[in-house]
Structures are given as C-alpha cells and as structure tokens.
Design a protein around this motif. Sequence first.
Motif, PDB file in Angstrom:
ATOM      1  N   ARG A  51       1.014  -1.195  -0.026  1.00  0.00           N
ATOM      2  CA  ARG A  51      -0.011  -0.131   0.349  1.00  0.00           C
ATOM      3  C   ARG A  51       0.806   1.191  -0.056  1.00  0.00           C
ATOM      4  NH1 ARG A  51      -2.332   3.879   3.309  1.00  0.00           N
ATOM      5  NH2 ARG A  51      -4.645   4.371   3.061  1.00  0.00           N
ATOM      6  N   ALA A  54       1.997   1.637  -3.410  1.00  0.00           N
ATOM      7  CA  ALA A  54       1.091   2.292  -4.248  1.00  0.00           C
ATOM      8  C   ALA A  54       1.058   3.565  -4.170  1.00  0.00           C
ATOM      9  CB  ALA A  54      -0.047   1.623  -4.188  1.00  0.00           C
ATOM     10  N   ASP A  60      -2.807   2.748  -8.306  1.00  0.00           N
ATOM     11  CA  ASP A  60      -3.687   1.822  -7.688  1.00  0.00           C
ATOM     12  C   ASP A  60      -3.187   0.665  -7.203  1.00  0.00           C
ATOM     13  OD1 ASP A  60      -5.834  -0.520  -7.562  1.00  0.00           O
ATOM     14  OD2 ASP A  60      -7.112   1.162  -7.591  1.00  0.00           O
ATOM     15  N   ARG A  62      -3.568  -2.334  -7.050  1.00  0.00           N
ATOM     16  CA  ARG A  62      -3.833  -3.619  -7.987  1.00  0.00           C
ATOM     17  C   ARG A  62      -2.669  -3.553  -9.189  1.00  0.00           C
ATOM     18  NH1 ARG A  62     -10.295  -2.710  -8.581  1.00  0.00           N
ATOM     19  NH2 ARG A  62      -9.138  -0.714  -8.563  1.00  0.00           N
ATOM     20  N   GLU A  63      -2.373  -2.456  -9.695  1.00  0.00           N
ATOM     21  CA  GLU A  63      -1.334  -2.105 -10.744  1.00  0.00           C
ATOM     22  C   GLU A  63      -0.110  -2.847 -10.498  1.00  0.00           C
ATOM     23  OE1 GLU A  63      -1.195   1.570 -12.690  1.00  0.00           O
ATOM     24  OE2 GLU A  63      -3.062   2.057 -11.920  1.00  0.00           O
TER      25      GLU A  63
END
Length: 75
Positions: A51, A54, A60, A62-63
């Motif tokens: 996190r 990111a 994001d 998820r990337e």
Amino acid sequence: MENKIKINRIKAVLAEKDVSHKELAMRVGIAPNSVTRICNNEFQPTLKLLREIALALDVDIRELLISTRVPQSSQ
C-alpha cells in the motif's frame, strides 16, 4: 534451481513512472536493496508495504500485482 513465481510488477511500474529503486526506497523508508529484491520477486512486500509503495508511486495497488485471472477469449 527453483523458478521464481512472478507475483508483483513493481519493477515495470518503476520503469513506467521513471522512478529509481533508490528513490522508491527513500519514499517508503526501506533499504534500496530491499526494493531490488522485491522487484526481482525474491520476496514479496507485506500488504502494508505494498500500500505504501502504491501511494508513493501514485498508482492503484492492483497495478502492482500480476493478475491471477486468465483473460477470456471472445466468442
């Protein structure tokens, strides 16, 4: 020799964002060699660190991960 399973794509995101391992390490407060090992999929970051990465890269979360879903072919 054991094959490493690629789980993250942090190395690719760093290249896309033109950010060095050293710069990311400074942004998230870890050693540059830790970033290198994460980028090489030698070990995986905790969810908390993922996190932070990111947020530091403004993407994001998820990337940063390789999808486990197989794309469906159009019928």
